[in-house]
Design a protein around this motif. Structure first.
Motif, PDB file in Angstrom:
ATOM      1  N   ASP A 125     -25.113   0.030  -8.703  1.00 25.93           N
ATOM      2  CA  ASP A 125     -25.069   1.487  -8.690  1.00 25.93           C
ATOM      3  C   ASP A 125     -25.041   2.009 -10.129  1.00 25.93           C
ATOM      4  N   PHE A 137     -34.943   5.812  -3.974  1.00 25.62           N
ATOM      5  CA  PHE A 137     -34.789   4.386  -3.662  1.00 25.62           C
ATOM      6  C   PHE A 137     -36.126   3.742  -3.314  1.00 25.62           C
ATOM      7  N   HIS A 182     -28.404   3.168   2.573  1.00 23.06           N
ATOM      8  CA  HIS A 182     -27.891   2.178   1.635  1.00 23.06           C
ATOM      9  C   HIS A 182     -26.438   1.908   1.949  1.00 23.06           C
ATOM     10  N   LEU A 204     -25.555  -1.518  -4.289  1.00 19.57           N
ATOM     11  CA  LEU A 204     -26.169  -0.868  -3.129  1.00 19.57           C
ATOM     12  C   LEU A 204     -27.127  -1.849  -2.468  1.00 19.57           C
ATOM     13  N   VAL A 208     -30.081  -2.139   0.214  1.00 21.85           N
ATOM     14  CA  VAL A 208     -31.052  -1.143   0.668  1.00 21.85           C
ATOM     15  C   VAL A 208     -32.220  -1.827   1.376  1.00 21.85           C
ATOM     16  N   ALA A 263     -30.886  -5.426  -3.329  1.00 21.12           N
ATOM     17  CA  ALA A 263     -29.550  -4.970  -3.722  1.00 21.12           C
ATOM     18  C   ALA A 263     -29.559  -4.797  -5.228  1.00 21.12           C
ATOM     19  N   HIS A 318     -22.957   0.789   0.338  1.00 16.03           N
ATOM     20  CA  HIS A 318     -22.204   0.567  -0.891  1.00 16.03           C
ATOM     21  C   HIS A 318     -21.333  -0.670  -0.701  1.00 16.03           C
ATOM     22  N   HIS A 370     -32.096   7.650   1.845  1.00 15.46           N
ATOM     23  CA  HIS A 370     -32.691   6.342   2.160  1.00 15.46           C
ATOM     24  C   HIS A 370     -31.475   5.447   2.358  1.00 15.46           C
TER      25      HIS A 370
END
Ligand code: 5GP
Ligand code: ZN
Length: 124
Positions: A43, A19, A110, A53, A55, A40, A112, A108
């Motif tokens: 996926d 990531f 994240h 995701l 992040v 974002a 969902h 890392h």
């Protein structure tokens, strides 16, 4: 790997982290949101009609580590809602897998965001 409690709280980047590499643009991704703190992206293996995701740009291992920055954790919820409103009807499931036995495979943090349909119990 390579994260310890002694590392600085800002500016972390792990060159071995998939990531971090997506954030750096070294690995392509289909981004649906980005700002100074978060990105974002879709996926790679979607589990719902909308599977995004969210992040943080800085490397943090999991949601418990991220909880040291409550404002950033809260922003993830806000961005999740925006993604669900833009790409679905605004309703969504937000999941942080935390630890390998709970299904975390990328260390890392994240979130969902699952949306866009009737979501089965136990998805993910
Ligand atoms: P976890 O299992 O850690 O909760 O979730 C990791 C997620 O990252 C998985 O749903 C997986 O499909 C996704 N993923 C892993 N590698 C990549 C990648 O290179 N690109 C994208 N877009 N998603 C990825
Ligand atoms: Zn990372």
């Amino acid at each position: 790997m390579g994260n310890s409690d002694t590392e600085p709280a800002t500016g972390r980047h792990d060159p071995d982290c998939v990531f971090c590499r997506i954030i750096a643009g070294e690995i392509p991704s289909e981004r649906v949101h980005e700002d100074d703190q978060l990105i974002a992206f879709k996926d790679l293996h979607p589990q719902a009609p909308v599977h995004v995701l969210v992040v943080p740009r800085e490397h943090r291992r999991d949601v418990t580590e991220l909880a040291q920055q409550p404002d950033l954790l809260a922003r993830i919820a806000t961005v999740a809602g925006e993604v669900a409103a833009t790409h679905a009807d605004g309703e969504f499931r937000l999941i942080f897998n935390t630890g390998a036995s709970a299904g975390q495979s990328v260390f890392h943090v994240h979130a969902h965001v699952l949306a866009g349909g009737k979501l089965a119990e136990g998805a993910l």
